[in-house]
Motif scaffolding. Sequence first.
Motif: not given
Length: 233
Positions: A5-11, A13-15, A60-70
């Motif tokens: 899951a982490i690798l998929l999320y990283a991929a 995000t990078a894309a 986690s808070p930064l990941l939440a913001i990043l997920t919304v941004a994505i």
Amino acid sequence: MSTLAILLYAAVTAAMARYMSRQQFSVLMIGTLFLLGLAGYYGLFFGAAHFMGRYLSPVSPLLAILTVAIGMVAVHQWGPKMMLARWSSAMIPIVVVVLVLGLNTRTYLNKGRGSAIDHIQVKQWVEIHVAPEIWVGAVQTGVLGFFHDRTVNLDGKVNPYALAAKIDQQIPHYVVESPIQYLADWGIAGWIVHEPLNQHFEVMVDDPEQNLGVLRRVTPVPPSASLQGHIDR
């Protein structure tokens, strides 16, 4: 599964990074550096790699913001083509509710595999037998410390003085020289074999079925007792 899951999320995000605004990309960089710093320290120096998920929880808070941004970038880039704007406002709340319910369900299903529920017996024992003003030491202090304010962490995760004592292999001395009057945790009854704990504490509870151990101080707390210990010994 978590690694995948982490690798998929990283991929993903990078894309999506090339479509982000400067502010969104800044959040990505800050989160990445913070994540690498935590992973580097806890993974390479601290030990107990099986707790890596806990160590990385501040991200986690930064990941939440990043997920919304994505999500916003995806809707902006491909929304008009896929008619995302029409259903995104309805689907996003549904997805959030499903995630919350799923994660909470997983917490209860994970009982017996390191979930917070497995610490409840320690909290319950302390709540019944120990006065609020008494200091209690434990290795696993998340649940206990939430309910009993005077809880001392002994594995060094949130107590730098215990960490220093742990590095010097002086945790028994740290406990004796602190105001701790009880030790309560999983398997902690076995600590009674260590010097000088066995001169100042006695086994009060050793219950493998409940996964609970308790040591009680039988000598007076020294006048010089301090949560900082005497790590300059």
